[in-house]
Motif scaffolding. Structure first.
Motif, PDB file in Angstrom:
ATOM      1  N   GLU A 113       1.950 -12.884  -1.415  1.00 31.52           N
ATOM      2  CA  GLU A 113       2.479 -12.061  -2.512  1.00 31.52           C
ATOM      3  C   GLU A 113       1.617 -10.816  -2.735  1.00 31.52           C
ATOM      4  N   LEU A 114       0.308 -10.976  -2.639  1.00 34.27           N
ATOM      5  CA  LEU A 114      -0.577  -9.836  -2.848  1.00 34.27           C
ATOM      6  C   LEU A 114      -0.441  -8.810  -1.727  1.00 34.27           C
ATOM      7  N   ALA A 150       2.369  -6.653  -2.188  1.00 32.22           N
ATOM      8  CA  ALA A 150       2.200  -5.704  -3.298  1.00 32.22           C
ATOM      9  C   ALA A 150       1.249  -4.558  -2.959  1.00 32.22           C
ATOM     10  N   LYS A 165      -2.669  -8.156  -8.657  1.00 32.12           N
ATOM     11  CA  LYS A 165      -1.317  -7.613  -8.475  1.00 32.12           C
ATOM     12  C   LYS A 165      -1.053  -6.513  -9.506  1.00 32.12           C
ATOM     13  N   GLY A 202       1.682  -3.751  -9.103  1.00 32.93           N
ATOM     14  CA  GLY A 202       2.799  -4.683  -9.052  1.00 32.93           C
ATOM     15  C   GLY A 202       3.202  -5.138 -10.434  1.00 32.93           C
TER      16      GLY A 202
END
Length: 273
Positions: A168-169, A172, A267, A272
């Protein structure tokens, strides 16, 4: 993180109180009878060991490794551990322990054990939230505790969650490019989690003017500070986003939220949602 040094002088006086409390449990779930260490090759323990830890960080490692009876000596409310004076109940817990976990920067652990007259095994823990080091320490502790299968099960779940957060990071990253980061020496693990490019590090001492100039010249977009020993804005006037990274777990001694919280802060810093 800051060095932890608990004053030892009061322990001698408290050792007398231990005689009144050593035969009783202290309310933390520890047994009044120490559990013998499992012999080599004996496999999983039928009775989980009693583990005393100096701080919640060691406690999280112990819990991940399969320990169920864990007593933390220094309360989380104590922001400066050198100000903490162990209580008679702390000494009683040590006297009942099978293992006492401590970090190398906590020299008082051996003196606590000696004062309490415990026959517990002292275990030095490498406190670093780097994923590879965590996995190695949890496996090592599981072997010591005789809880190998519990440690392996935790490691499997940890690996999956770590991969999810890291993915996920990376998704982002601003412009799809790995951000440059400057990290405090105890937060390098968070840069690794984010897939950031570490261009410099600082600490645990405050940043000097020479370091400030050197680190600023690297033009980092992120500064990963240590929330437990922050000295304020590390690189002012550089435009870098400073992120406070927390290394310690909460009262539940669960290490996974440490990674989830760090990922959420990183994030946000990268723009993000």
């Amino acid at each position: 993180m800051a060095r932890i040094r608990v004053r030892i002088a009061p322990l001698a006086a408290l050792s007398a109180a231990l005689l009144l409390t050593a035969g009783c449990a202290d309310g933390s779930g520890t047994s009044s009878e120490p559990t013998a260490a499992a012999p080599a090759g004996a496999g999983e323990r039928k009775v989980k060991p009693v583990v005393v830890v100096t701080t919640a960080w060691e406690g999280a490692f112990a819990k991940a490794a399969g320990a169920e009876n864990v007593k933390v000596i220094v309360p989380q409310s104590v922001h400066h551990a050198p100000d903490y004076d162990p209580k008679p109940s702390d000494l009683a817990a040590v006297a009942q322990a099978d293992f006492v976990l401590y970090a190398p920067f906590e020299p008082y652990a051996a003196k606590i054990k000696e004062t309490a007259g415990s026959r517990a095994k002292l275990v030095e823990v490498n406190l670093d939230n780097d994923a590879d080091k965590v996995g190695a320490e949890v496996a090592r502790l599981g072997a010591l505790f005789g809880t190998e299968s519990a440690a392996a099960q935790w490691k499997s779940g940890f690996d999956g969650e770590y991969a999810r957060l890291s993915g996920e990071l990376k998704a982002a990253w601003p412009g799809g490019t790995s951000p440059n980061a400057v990290s405090q020496v105890f937060t390098v693990w968070a840069a690794k989690l984010a897939g950031a490019t570490t261009v410099g590090s600082f600490g645990p001492e405050p940043v000097t003017p020479a370091q400030l100039a050197e680190l600023s010249a690297k033009k980092p977009s992120l500064v990963l500070d240590n929330a437990h020993m922050s000295t304020g804005t590390v690189l002012p006037d550089t435009g870098a986003r400073q992120v406070e990274i927390v290394n310690y777990p909460g009262p539940d001694l669960d290490l996974l939220p440490v990674y989830r919280n760090a990922a959420a802060e990183l994030k946000k810093a990268m723009g993000g949602s």
